[in-house]
Design an enzyme around this catalytic site. Structure first.
Site, PDB file in Angstrom:
ATOM      1  N   SER A  22     -56.881  42.566 -13.504  1.00 11.40           N
ATOM      2  CA  SER A  22     -56.448  42.044 -14.796  1.00 11.40           C
ATOM      3  C   SER A  22     -54.933  41.957 -14.863  1.00 11.40           C
ATOM      4  O   SER A  22     -54.230  42.731 -14.239  1.00 11.40           O
ATOM      5  CB  SER A  22     -56.946  42.936 -15.923  1.00 11.40           C
ATOM      6  OG  SER A  22     -56.493  42.414 -17.155  1.00 11.40           O
ATOM      7  N   LYS A  38     -64.456  44.956 -15.871  1.00 12.44           N
ATOM      8  CA  LYS A  38     -63.494  43.860 -16.059  1.00 12.44           C
ATOM      9  C   LYS A  38     -64.056  42.828 -17.045  1.00 12.44           C
ATOM     10  O   LYS A  38     -63.346  42.295 -17.895  1.00 12.44           O
ATOM     11  CB  LYS A  38     -63.165  43.199 -14.717  1.00 12.44           C
ATOM     12  CG  LYS A  38     -62.365  41.894 -14.817  1.00 12.44           C
ATOM     13  CD  LYS A  38     -61.019  42.124 -15.448  1.00 12.44           C
ATOM     14  CE  LYS A  38     -60.054  40.970 -15.543  1.00 12.44           C
ATOM     15  NZ  LYS A  38     -60.446  39.624 -15.452  1.00 12.44           N
ATOM     16  N   HIS A  54     -63.749  44.207 -20.466  1.00  6.68           N
ATOM     17  CA  HIS A  54     -62.319  44.109 -20.806  1.00  6.68           C
ATOM     18  C   HIS A  54     -62.026  42.724 -21.396  1.00  6.68           C
ATOM     19  O   HIS A  54     -61.384  42.591 -22.438  1.00  6.68           O
ATOM     20  CB  HIS A  54     -61.465  44.348 -19.555  1.00  6.68           C
ATOM     21  CG  HIS A  54     -60.045  43.878 -19.680  1.00  6.68           C
ATOM     22  ND1 HIS A  54     -59.691  42.542 -19.592  1.00  6.68           N
ATOM     23  CD2 HIS A  54     -58.893  44.538 -19.921  1.00  6.68           C
ATOM     24  CE1 HIS A  54     -58.381  42.427 -19.774  1.00  6.68           C
ATOM     25  NE2 HIS A  54     -57.877  43.614 -19.963  1.00  6.68           N
ATOM     26  N   ASN A  55     -62.507  41.700 -20.738  1.00  6.35           N
ATOM     27  CA  ASN A  55     -62.249  40.339 -21.215  1.00  6.35           C
ATOM     28  C   ASN A  55     -62.925  40.084 -22.555  1.00  6.35           C
ATOM     29  O   ASN A  55     -62.361  39.403 -23.414  1.00  6.35           O
ATOM     30  CB  ASN A  55     -62.715  39.309 -20.190  1.00  6.35           C
ATOM     31  CG  ASN A  55     -61.773  39.216 -19.001  1.00  6.35           C
ATOM     32  OD1 ASN A  55     -61.090  40.187 -18.670  1.00  6.35           O
ATOM     33  ND2 ASN A  55     -61.729  38.075 -18.350  1.00  6.35           N
ATOM     34  N   GLU A  66     -60.896  41.592 -25.128  1.00  8.50           N
ATOM     35  CA  GLU A  66     -59.703  40.738 -25.283  1.00  8.50           C
ATOM     36  C   GLU A  66     -60.003  39.572 -26.246  1.00  8.50           C
ATOM     37  O   GLU A  66     -59.194  39.258 -27.121  1.00  8.50           O
ATOM     38  CB  GLU A  66     -59.320  40.231 -23.892  1.00  8.50           C
ATOM     39  CG  GLU A  66     -58.183  39.251 -23.812  1.00  8.50           C
ATOM     40  CD  GLU A  66     -58.020  38.745 -22.361  1.00  8.50           C
ATOM     41  OE1 GLU A  66     -57.981  39.564 -21.419  1.00  8.50           O
ATOM     42  OE2 GLU A  66     -57.959  37.520 -22.177  1.00  8.50           O
TER      43      GLU A  66
HETATM   44  P1  NBP Z   1     -58.385  29.497  -7.412  1.00  5.29           P
HETATM   45  O1  NBP Z   1     -59.462  30.105  -8.218  1.00  5.29           O
HETATM   46  O2  NBP Z   1     -57.801  28.227  -7.856  1.00  5.29           O
HETATM   47  O3  NBP Z   1     -58.906  29.316  -5.901  1.00  5.29           O
HETATM   48  C1  NBP Z   1     -58.113  28.692  -4.949  1.00  5.29           C
HETATM   49  C2  NBP Z   1     -58.254  29.383  -3.620  1.00  5.29           C
HETATM   50  O4  NBP Z   1     -59.619  29.406  -3.196  1.00  5.29           O
HETATM   51  C3  NBP Z   1     -57.468  28.686  -2.536  1.00  5.29           C
HETATM   52  O5  NBP Z   1     -56.908  29.671  -1.692  1.00  5.29           O
HETATM   53  C4  NBP Z   1     -58.549  27.888  -1.834  1.00  5.29           C
HETATM   54  O6  NBP Z   1     -58.222  27.552  -0.515  1.00  5.29           O
HETATM   55  C5  NBP Z   1     -59.664  28.879  -1.861  1.00  5.29           C
HETATM   56  N1  NBP Z   1     -60.976  28.332  -1.518  1.00  5.29           N
HETATM   57  C6  NBP Z   1     -61.772  27.484  -2.208  1.00  5.29           C
HETATM   58 BR1  NBP Z   1     -61.337  26.708  -3.799  1.00  5.29          BR
HETATM   59  N2  NBP Z   1     -62.916  27.222  -1.592  1.00  5.29           N
HETATM   60  C7  NBP Z   1     -62.864  27.913  -0.451  1.00  5.29           C
HETATM   61  C8  NBP Z   1     -63.761  28.065   0.625  1.00  5.29           C
HETATM   62  N3  NBP Z   1     -64.951  27.460   0.619  1.00  5.29           N
HETATM   63  N4  NBP Z   1     -63.387  28.847   1.656  1.00  5.29           N
HETATM   64  C9  NBP Z   1     -62.192  29.458   1.663  1.00  5.29           C
HETATM   65  N5  NBP Z   1     -61.300  29.372   0.658  1.00  5.29           N
HETATM   66  C10 NBP Z   1     -61.636  28.620  -0.391  1.00  5.29           C
HETATM   67  O7  NBP Z   1     -57.202  30.562  -7.169  1.00  5.29           O
HETATM   68  P2  NBP Z   1     -56.499  31.549  -8.211  1.00  5.29           P
HETATM   69  O8  NBP Z   1     -56.221  30.872  -9.497  1.00  5.29           O
HETATM   70  O9  NBP Z   1     -55.386  32.187  -7.462  1.00  5.29           O
HETATM   71  O10 NBP Z   1     -57.620  32.646  -8.482  1.00  5.29           O
HETATM   72  C11 NBP Z   1     -58.185  33.444  -7.455  1.00  5.29           C
HETATM   73  C12 NBP Z   1     -59.259  34.338  -8.054  1.00  5.29           C
HETATM   74  O11 NBP Z   1     -58.651  35.188  -9.016  1.00  5.29           O
HETATM   75  C13 NBP Z   1     -60.362  33.579  -8.808  1.00  5.29           C
HETATM   76  O12 NBP Z   1     -61.599  34.219  -8.608  1.00  5.29           O
HETATM   77  C14 NBP Z   1     -59.974  33.676 -10.244  1.00  5.29           C
HETATM   78  O13 NBP Z   1     -61.076  33.648 -11.122  1.00  5.29           O
HETATM   79  C15 NBP Z   1     -59.282  34.997 -10.280  1.00  5.29           C
HETATM   80  N6  NBP Z   1     -58.239  34.985 -11.305  1.00  5.29           N
HETATM   81  C16 NBP Z   1     -58.011  36.070 -11.976  1.00  5.29           C
HETATM   82  C17 NBP Z   1     -57.048  36.114 -12.928  1.00  5.29           C
HETATM   83  C18 NBP Z   1     -56.835  37.359 -13.616  1.00  5.29           C
HETATM   84  O14 NBP Z   1     -56.077  37.443 -14.565  1.00  5.29           O
HETATM   85  N7  NBP Z   1     -57.494  38.392 -13.178  1.00  5.29           N
HETATM   86  C19 NBP Z   1     -56.242  35.024 -13.224  1.00  5.29           C
HETATM   87  C20 NBP Z   1     -56.461  33.920 -12.535  1.00  5.29           C
HETATM   88  C21 NBP Z   1     -57.470  33.910 -11.573  1.00  5.29           C
HETATM   89  P3  NBP Z   1     -57.516  26.127  -0.208  1.00  5.29           P
HETATM   90  O15 NBP Z   1     -56.056  26.344  -0.423  1.00  5.29           O
HETATM   91  O16 NBP Z   1     -57.848  25.888   1.219  1.00  5.29           O
HETATM   92  O17 NBP Z   1     -58.106  25.118  -1.129  1.00  5.29           O
END
Ligand code: NBP
Length: 479
Positions: A128, A182, A185-186, A189
């Site tokens: 988070s 988590k 938590h959301n 939120e």
């Molecule tokens: P994204 O959710 O946009 O995912 C992009 C990444 O996934 C890239 O590295 C992409 O590789 C890879 N990917 C995909 Br799409 N398909 C793939 C596959 N088949 N094999 C291998 N890699 C693959 O990234 P993010 O926004 O950084 O979020 C990452 C995680 O964190 C998500 O689960 C998201 O829900 C979570 N998250 C959490 C928060 C938080 O506050 N906790 C905030 C934002 C996100 P590529 O570059 O080759 O396309």
């Protein structure tokens, strides 16, 4: 092998987490991304991090010390499954795969089973705090086995947010426990944000103050018992002026709230568990209502008051709203912790509820002073059945009582929607009631479906022969 930890998936969350890891003493970070250009970009932009890049999974595995530990930060769902399978093909028994994405906890339970067959450890971890948290210190909610926590614990402690000297991370419980927590938590939120939005709306309509003036009120609230990140950023948003129009930004933002789904998961799961998280549910539904412009358009002329409140003493009214917000917030958190308690019982997790509250004090969106009171309540009584019955909260609810009721009354009589304020109060009164009309519902159910009922004065299960002579018989409860 040079690296003690690896990150797979280098979009914003993964690259920030990798940089956070690399910035801590003793860590060398291996990095891999499906599209190598992103890996190169990160290497070029952050040479100081000393990343160990890999072009394929075999090279990634070879760059990691054993037991190999890799954190996956890719899109939740199919991509996560794909990456897990790829890592399984190059990892060995004893290695650790961590999924830091926003996975649904039931997916995590499924994946843990699958990965366990290979002898590799799987840890579903709630992360988070968004991008900023990933870079500077998130709140981390890992599940998984005790064995993996031994290796992972020190690494996660080194990158987590710090609140009052304590890293915001704990081994929440086995398999899906981290992602479950988590998720809740959301959900909390969502409720907290909705309550703040209702407070703002009431103050604005009740006092005619401008958003900037209301920003000052929230900033002042942030000095007291409501102190929290969400109250703090509310003041920032309300103070913002839109450059092109010169109007308050909040007045030019379209009033249709989006959602990515985790609030909905919290409610769906609560329904499955039979836990009333009405505040969270109202918050989720308030966002859906806002996002149906076609329905709102045809409803504009429905009869009812137009949201005008006659307030004599603006300061007193603002204080009433503050108290109503605080009381409703206690309800929302109490409901959220009730869901965690029920989830732990259902899935056989041993979750320290007080510890959960304490790891939310830093890094995450709902970070707040208030969470200390929750930790204290559970320290006092770990098995507390209803959080809001802890003495500190009872005192607060006593203080807020009449203001809370007055604000809900004012909202209703003025036609101002206050779903979270009013449902929280109804929940509270429902808990307090010595007798609920649920008795009548049992009667109705017995009438149309012979669903039977219990009596207050005798053991057993009973049915009234409604379509016959209406005498009562003792029934075998088959429903
Ligand atoms: P994204 O959710 O946009 O995912 C992009 C990444 O996934 C890239 O590295 C992409 O590789 C890879 N990917 C995909 Br799409 N398909 C793939 C596959 N088949 N094999 C291998 N890699 C693959 O990234 P993010 O926004 O950084 O979020 C990452 C995680 O964190 C998500 O689960 C998201 O829900 C979570 N998250 C959490 C928060 C938080 O506050 N906790 C905030 C934002 C996100 P590529 O570059 O080759 O396309």
């Amino acid at each position: 092998a040079a690296a003690n930890i690896g990150v797979v998936g280098l979009a914003v969350m993964g690259s920030n987490l990798a940089r956070n890891l690399a910035s801590r003493e003793g860590n060398t970070v291996a990095i891999f991304n499906r599209t190598y250009a992103k890996t190169e970009e990160l290497l070029t932009e952050h040479p100081e991090a000393g990343f160990v890049p890999a072009r394929d999974y075999a090279e990634f595995a070879a760059s990691l010390q054993k037991p190999r530990t890799a954190i996956i930060m890719v899109k939740a769902g199919g991509p996560t499954d794909a990456v897990i399978e790829d890592l399984i093909s190059v990892f060995e028994p004893g290695d650790i795969i961590v999924d830091g994405g926003n996975a649904l906890f039931t997916d995590t339970i499924r994946r843990e089973k699958r990965v366990r067959e290979t002898g590799i450890n799987f840890v579903g971890m709630g992360v988070s705090g968004g991008e900023e948290g990933a870079l500077n210190g998130p709140s981390l909610m890992p599940g998984g086995s005790d064995e993996s926590w031994t290796t992972l614990g020190p690494i996660l402690r080194s990158i987590a947010a710090i609140a009052e000297g304590e890293p915001c991370v704990t081994h929440v419980g086995h398999d899906g426990a981290g992602h479950f927590v988590k998720m809740v938590h959301n959900g909390i939120e969502y409720a907290d944000m909705q309550l703040i939005a209702e407070a703002y709306d009431l103050i604005r309509r009740g006092t005619g103050k401008s958003p900037a003036e209301i920003a000052d009120i929230f900033a002042a609230w942030n000095e007291g018992e409501l102190q929290s990140y969400l109250i703090e950023i509310t003041a920032e948003v309300l103070r913002q002026t839109d450059a092109p129009t010169g109007r308050p930004l909040v007045d030019v933002i379209l009033d249709q709230a989006g959602a990515k789904g985790t609030g909905g998961w919290t409610v769906q799961t609560a329904i499955d568990l039979g836990v009333p998280v009405s505040g969270i549910a109202e918050a989720v539904f308030a966002r859906s209502l806002s996002s149906h412009p076609e329905q709102r358009a045809v409803s504009q002329n429905l009869p009812g008051p137009r949201g005008e409140i006659a307030v004599d003493d603006a300061d007193a009214f603002v204080e009433q709203v503050r108290l109503a917000l605080y009381a409703s917030k206690i309800v929302a958190y109490s409901q959220g912790f009730d869901e965690i308690r029920a989830g732990a019982a259902q899935y056989d997790w041993s979750i320290d509820l007080g510890k959960v509250a304490s790891i939310w004090r830093g890094g995450c969106i709902i970070r707040a002073q208030f969470l200390n009171r929750i930790t204290e309540a559970y320290d006092e009584q770990a098995t507390l059945p209803v959080l809001l019955t802890a003495p500190y909260f009872v005192d607060a609810l006593e203080r807020a009582q009449s203001a809370w009721r007055e604000i809900v009354r004012v909202a209703a009589t003025s036609g101002i929607p206050s779903p979270a304020f009013s449902s929280s109060l109804s929940y509270y009164d429902g808990l307090r009631a010595d007798r609920l009309p649920a008795a009548l519902i049992q009667g109705q159910r017995d009438f149309f479906g012979a669903h039977t009922y219990k009596r207050v004065d005798r053991d057993g299960t009973f049915h009234t022969q409604w379509s016959g002579d209406r005498t009562e018989i003792e029934a075998v409860d088959t429903h």
